[in-house]
Design a protein around this motif. Structure first.
Motif, mmCIF file in Angstrom:
data_model
loop_
_atom_site.group_PDB
_atom_site.id
_atom_site.type_symbol
_atom_site.label_atom_id
_atom_site.label_comp_id
_atom_site.label_asym_id
_atom_site.label_seq_id
_atom_site.Cartn_x
_atom_site.Cartn_y
_atom_site.Cartn_z
ATOM 1 N N LEU A 1 3.319 1.410 7.789
ATOM 2 C CA LEU A 1 4.615 1.786 7.231
ATOM 3 C C LEU A 1 4.445 2.148 5.759
ATOM 4 N N ALA A 2 5.263 3.066 5.276
ATOM 5 C CA ALA A 2 5.104 3.591 3.919
ATOM 6 C C ALA A 2 5.171 2.515 2.841
ATOM 7 N N PRO A 3 6.130 1.570 2.875
ATOM 8 C CA PRO A 3 6.172 0.571 1.793
ATOM 9 C C PRO A 3 4.915 -0.276 1.693
ATOM 10 N N ASP A 4 4.222 -0.479 2.808
ATOM 11 C CA ASP A 4 3.009 -1.302 2.776
ATOM 12 C C ASP A 4 1.826 -0.590 2.131
ATOM 13 N N GLN A 5 1.939 0.721 1.885
ATOM 14 C CA GLN A 5 0.835 1.476 1.289
ATOM 15 C C GLN A 5 0.933 1.543 -0.241
ATOM 16 N N LEU A 6 2.006 1.004 -0.816
ATOM 17 C CA LEU A 6 2.182 1.053 -2.279
ATOM 18 C C LEU A 6 1.159 0.163 -2.973
ATOM 19 N N ASN A 7 0.355 0.752 -3.882
ATOM 20 C CA ASN A 7 -0.605 -0.048 -4.652
ATOM 21 C C ASN A 7 -0.974 0.595 -5.991
ATOM 22 N N PHE A 8 -0.443 1.793 -6.314
ATOM 23 C CA PHE A 8 -0.691 2.479 -7.591
ATOM 24 C C PHE A 8 -2.177 2.654 -7.873
ATOM 25 N N SER A 9 -2.988 2.775 -6.818
ATOM 26 C CA SER A 9 -4.432 2.914 -7.007
ATOM 27 C C SER A 9 -4.862 4.349 -6.711
ATOM 28 N N PRO A 10 -5.683 4.966 -7.614
ATOM 29 C CA PRO A 10 -6.181 6.318 -7.339
ATOM 30 C C PRO A 10 -7.321 6.327 -6.324
ATOM 31 N N ASP A 11 -7.816 5.139 -5.955
ATOM 32 C CA ASP A 11 -8.874 5.045 -4.945
ATOM 33 C C ASP A 11 -8.247 4.930 -3.566
ATOM 34 N N ASP A 12 -9.108 4.942 -2.542
ATOM 35 C CA ASP A 12 -8.592 4.841 -1.177
ATOM 36 C C ASP A 12 -7.789 3.564 -0.980
#
Length: 391
Positions: A358-369
């Motif tokens: 789900l989209a909210p679970d992908q939030l991490n502000f990281s430019p890496d994978d």
């Protein structure tokens, strides 16, 4: 109710034509004696050809009146179901905090338990194949389900002149985020579309009963009871989550504005099996149906952070992976038969989808994978309203 002809007779338990195929009802000894062309014969539920003269005298040479019977229902080669489905979506037990005001303790919230209901449409088209020696209808059907979209949004503005909004570390993952923003707002949309092909086996009511009414009329009526249905098939389920998070005047990024866009697309394909039990009355029935199965899920996710006038802080991350998921459904449905081939239906549906991104679970502000979690287990439940037609 006017008399309704039953289906053509069986040949060693195998019926050539389905119910209501338009063939005239076969004549019987009783009909010939009565001389009534509208008389009804019992078809596969008990042939009158073997009746002798004495039995015909018992019937007083009069045809039985027709009531709603086992052969009265599901008469046709084709059938369709059209339903409006209103579902509420729950994807976590606790609300998700994206931002917070340090001065007033107000929060930017995604409500995981009550995002609101969405309306969808489900359409089924089926084809009668044959009836077996156990008096069961075998059909093939196609179902399309979807069109609805669950949406929610929220806005948070700093309570003071200073830039006091911040992002919890559980969301920022200790990366530069929207800390120090003047305002934040979030829009979250989730939608799904489903397509399935099923082979279904439907039991029919047992042979009809002949009842003598208080007025002295013999009435042919349904032998009420419990019937079962079974299905096996393939299903494709597409679940798409989209999140847009905007912030203005962010001190972390030299007082620039920012946008964080995340989209997660789950393409699920799998085998499902199911069954149902129906308590059938001559004019209505109640059904409890369940189905489910494992799915191979192809997951694609795009995370894009855009900072105004700051290309070095902006990034786009694309992830793709494959996992194993599960979809299960439970329905409780009631039907009222307006005619032999038209029924109204209403009921309740629950659907559970496990191990999706789900989209909210992908939030991490990281430019890496970064992480790519499958922590989403959305649960849907709501009402069903529709109709069924046979022709």
């Amino acid at each position: 109710m006017p008399p309704i002809s039953p289906p053509a007779e069986s040949v060693e338990g195998m019926e050539v034509l389905p119910p209501g195929a338009g063939e005239p009802a076969p004549t019987s000894v009783r009909d010939e004696i009565a001389g009534d062309p509208t008389a009804i014969t019992m078809g596969e539920y008990g042939d009158y050809h073997a009746l002798d003269q004495a039995n015909c005298d018992v019937w007083a040479h009069r045809p039985a009146l027709t009531s709603s019977t086992g052969t009265w229902l599901r008469r046709g080669w084709w059938y369709t179901e059209i339903e409006a489905v209103v579902l509420n979506r729950m994807w976590k037990r606790d609300d998700m905090t994206l931002g917070q005001d340090s001065a007033s303790n107000r929060k930017l919230i995604l409500a995981r338990t009550d995002p609101g209901a969405s309306g969808s449409v489900r359409f089924t088209l089926g084809r009668f194949l044959f009836r077996d020696i156990k008096n069961r209808d075998h059909t093939m059907e196609f179902t399309a389900f979807g069109g609805g979209e669950s949406t929610q949004d929220d806005t948070l503005t700093s309570a003071s002149d200073g830039q006091t909004l911040f992002v919890p570390t559980g969301i920022s993952d200790f990366n530069p985020a929207f800390d120090g923003a003047q305002t934040m707002n979030v829009d979250y949309d989730s939608r799904f579309n489903s397509f399935e092909v099923n082979y279904r086996v439907k039991e029919r009511l047992s042979r009809d009963r002949m009842l003598l009414t208080p007025g002295g009329e013999w009435v042919r009526t349904a032998n009420e009871g419990v019937t079962k249905q079974y299905l096996v098939g393939f299903r494709y389920f597409d679940l798409v989550d989209t999140l847009d998070w905007n912030a203005t005047n962010i001190s972390t990024f030299a007082n620039e504005d920012g946008n964080y866009h995340v989209e997660a697309d789950n393409d699920m394909f799998g085998l499902q099996i199911g069954g149902s039990m129906l308590f059938e009355h001559d004019r209505w029935n109640i059904e409890i149906m369940g189905k489910g199965g494992p799915y191979i899920t192809d997951v694609k996710s795009e995370s894009r952070l855009t900072i105004t006038n700051d290309a070095d802080s902006s990034f786009t991350v694309n992830n793709r992976d494959t996992t194993l998921s599960y979809i299960g459904e439970l329905q409780i449905i009631g039907r009222y038969h307006l005619r032999p081939n038209i029924s109204l239906k209403a009921g309740w549906q629950m659907m559970y989808v496990s191990a999706v991104a789900l989209a909210p679970d992908q939030l991490n502000f990281s430019p890496d994978d970064g992480r790519f979690p499958y922590t989403g287990d959305p649960f849907y439940n709501g009402g069903i309203f529709g109709m069924e037609c046979y022709w």
